[in-house]
Design a protein around this motif. Structure first.
Motif, short mmCIF file in Angstrom:
data_model
loop_
_atom_site.label_atom_id
_atom_site.label_comp_id
_atom_site.label_asym_id
_atom_site.label_seq_id
_atom_site.Cartn_x
_atom_site.Cartn_y
_atom_site.Cartn_z
N PRO A 156 0.70 -1.10 0.25
CA PRO A 156 -0.38 0.38 0.10
C PRO A 156 1.00 1.70 -0.14
CG PRO A 156 0.17 -1.30 1.99
CD PRO A 156 0.65 -2.16 1.31
N LEU A 157 0.59 2.45 -0.72
CA LEU A 157 0.82 3.76 -0.65
C LEU A 157 0.50 4.46 -0.04
CD1 LEU A 157 1.92 3.62 -5.16
CD2 LEU A 157 3.29 2.83 -2.85
N VAL A 197 -1.64 -1.18 10.40
CA VAL A 197 -0.76 -0.71 9.28
C VAL A 197 1.08 -0.80 8.95
CG1 VAL A 197 0.18 1.81 8.23
CG2 VAL A 197 -2.42 1.62 9.32
N LEU A 198 1.39 -0.70 10.35
CA LEU A 198 2.00 -1.45 10.92
C LEU A 198 3.02 -2.77 10.33
CD1 LEU A 198 3.74 0.06 14.16
CD2 LEU A 198 4.02 1.07 12.41
N SER A 199 2.11 -3.24 9.63
CA SER A 199 2.53 -4.82 10.08
C SER A 199 2.18 -5.33 8.12
CB SER A 199 1.62 -5.79 10.48
OG SER A 199 -0.16 -5.50 9.27
N ALA A 250 5.24 6.16 1.35
CA ALA A 250 3.79 5.77 1.97
C ALA A 250 3.06 6.52 3.28
CB ALA A 250 3.55 3.80 2.47
N VAL A 251 1.65 6.93 3.15
CA VAL A 251 1.12 7.33 4.27
C VAL A 251 -0.22 6.85 4.72
CG1 VAL A 251 -0.34 9.75 4.59
CG2 VAL A 251 2.19 9.65 3.39
N GLN A 310 -3.07 0.79 -3.88
CA GLN A 310 -1.19 0.40 -4.73
C GLN A 310 -1.22 0.69 -5.82
OE1 GLN A 310 -1.49 -3.41 -1.68
NE2 GLN A 310 -1.42 -3.98 -4.06
N HIS A 311 -0.39 0.47 -6.26
CA HIS A 311 -0.25 0.58 -7.37
C HIS A 311 -1.05 -0.51 -9.06
CE1 HIS A 311 1.29 1.28 -11.44
NE2 HIS A 311 1.39 0.06 -11.50
#
Length: 336
Positions: free
Chosen positions: A138-139, A170-172, A206-207, A227-228
Motif C-alpha cells: 500500500p501507498l 498499518v505497521l504490519s 507511504a502514508v 496501491q499500484h
C-alpha cells in the motif's frame, strides 16, 4: 501433541471469553482462572469446569501458559510474575502501560525462552485473513474505527482504546520506518481524547491516515488500501473484503474475479476487475488462541509478537505526545 496446561488471569467480560474458548480447544487443558473478584472468579470457573484460584501465585504453579486479561496498568506486573514461573504469555493489547515496560517484558521472555503473543485481534479477523497470499504494497491507507459511546475504557485515550488496532495493522502492512507523525484529538465526554486523527508518513513515501472515535452514532471498522493498480476495502465489522484490480488484459486473473468496467483511453485502457474473497467464518479470538498454542508447540514466532506490540504501543505514545504538544501550542496562542 499433548494439551498445554493453561490459565486465564482476569475474568471480566473478555477474560471470561478467553476461558470459555480455551476450555473448548484441544490444544489447551484449562486448569483454572484467577481474578481479584472472588465471586466472579468462581462464577467463570464453574461455567468452564475448572478451578477458581484464590491467588495468582497458586495458579501459576499449575500452568505452562496464561492469558493475561487484566487492566493494562497491571499487565507488566502480572506478566513478570508469570514469566518468572516459566509461563508462556498471551497478553491482551496494549502489551503494557508504556514502552519501557514492554521492552523489559520482551527481554525477560526472550531470556527465559518463553513465547510472548500480544492480542491484536484484528490480525485474525476473517476480512484481513482473506488477503493472505495477495501482494500488499500500500501507498496510502485510510481507516475509520468508530464506536458508540460506552463508559468502559474512558480512563485512556481513544488512541490506546481503539486506534491502536489500526496502528498495528498499518505497521504490519508497510515495510518501512516511520518518518513523521501528525496528530490531533479532543475530549468530548471524558478527560482523555474521545476522537482522534493521526497521519503517519513512512520512509518509502507511504502514508496512513487513521481516525478513531468512541462517540459516534453507529459503529464502523473500515480500512481502505491504495496501491499500484489496485484498491482494497476491508470491513472488519462486517467481515467483508473487496479487491479492485486494474489490468490491461481483458481476461480475469482468476475465476473468482469479474470485469466491472474499463478506465482510460486508447492503448492506456485498463479493465477493472472486482474480486471479493470469501472470508472463512471463524472466531478471531479463538484463532488467536489456536495460533498461540501452535507457537508454543513449534517454538515459532507468534503472528503478533512482543516486538510488534511494542512498536504499536510506541507509535501510539508518539501520537499522544503530538496531541499534547498541539494542545499546549493552542493554549499558548489563546493566551496571547
Amino acid at each position: 501433541m499433548s494439551a498445554i496446561p493453561f490459565g486465564v488471569i482476569g475474568v471480566g467480560h473478555l477474560g471470561a471469553v478467553h476461558a470459555r474458548l480455551a476450555a473448548g480447544r484441544p490444544e489447551f487443558k484449562l486448569i483454572g482462572v484467577f481474578d481479584v473478584d472472588a465471586a466472579r472468579c468462581q462464577e467463570v470457573a464453574s461455567a468452564c469446569s475448572c478451578k477458581a484460584y484464590s491467588s495468582l501465585a497458586s495458579l501459576l504453579e499449575h500452568v505452562q501458559a496464561v492469558s493475561i486479561v487484566v487492566p493494562t496498568e497491571h499487565h507488566f506486573h502480572v506478566a513478570e510474575q508469570a514469566v518468572k514461573r516459566g509461563c508462556h504469555l498471551f497478553v491482551e493489547k496494549p502489551v503494557t502501560a508504556n514502552s519501557d515496560q514492554a521492552q523489559e517484558l520482551i527481554t525477560q521472555t526472550e531470556q527465559a525462552g518463553r513465547i510472548l503473543q500480544v492480542g491484536h485481534i484484528e490480525r485474525f479477523n476473517p476480512a484481513f485473513q482473506a488477503l493472505d497470499g495477495y501482494s500488499l504494497e500500500p501507498l496510502f491507507i485510510e481507516s475509520h474505527r468508530l464506536s458508540q459511546f460506552n463508559p468502559r475504557g474512558l480512563d485512556v485515550s481513544v488512541v490506546l482504546d481503539l486506534m491502536i488496532h489500526d496502528i498495528d495493522i498499518v505497521l504490519s502492512l508497510i515495510d518501512a520506518p516511520l518518518d513523521s507523525i501528525q496528530a490531533c484529538g479532543v475530549g468530548v465526554v471524558s478527560a482523555n481524547e474521545d476522537i482522534a486523527n493521526a497521519r503517519l508518513e513512512f520512509a518509502n513515501g507511504a502514508v496512513a491516515n487513521l481516525t478513531a472515535s468512541r462517540i459516534s452514532a453507529k459503529a464502523m471498522r473500515k480500512m481502505r488500501l491504495f496501491q499500484h493498480n489496485a484498491y482494497l476495502a476491508i470491513d472488519f465489522l462486517e467481515q467483508r473484503t473487496e479487491i479492485l484490480h486494474l489490468s490491461q488484459h481483458p481476461v480475469p486473473p482468476d475465476q473468482s474475479a469479474h470485469c466491472i468496467g474499463q478506465i482510460g483511453v486508447g492503448d492506456q485502457t485498463k479493465s477493472i476487475f472486482l474480486h471479493t474473497p470469501g472470508p472463512v467464518a471463524c472466531n478471531a479470538l479463538e484463532q488467536e488462541l489456536k495460533s498461540f498454542a501452535q507457537s508454543i508447540t513449534d517454538q515459532t514466532r507468534p503472528v503478533v509478537n512482543g516486538r510488534d506490540g511494542l512498536r504499536a504501543l510506541h507509535t501510539a505514545e508518539v501520537i499522544l505526545q503530538e496531541m499534547s504538544t498541539r494542545k499546549e501550542l493552542a493554549a499558548k496562542k489563546a493566551g496571547l
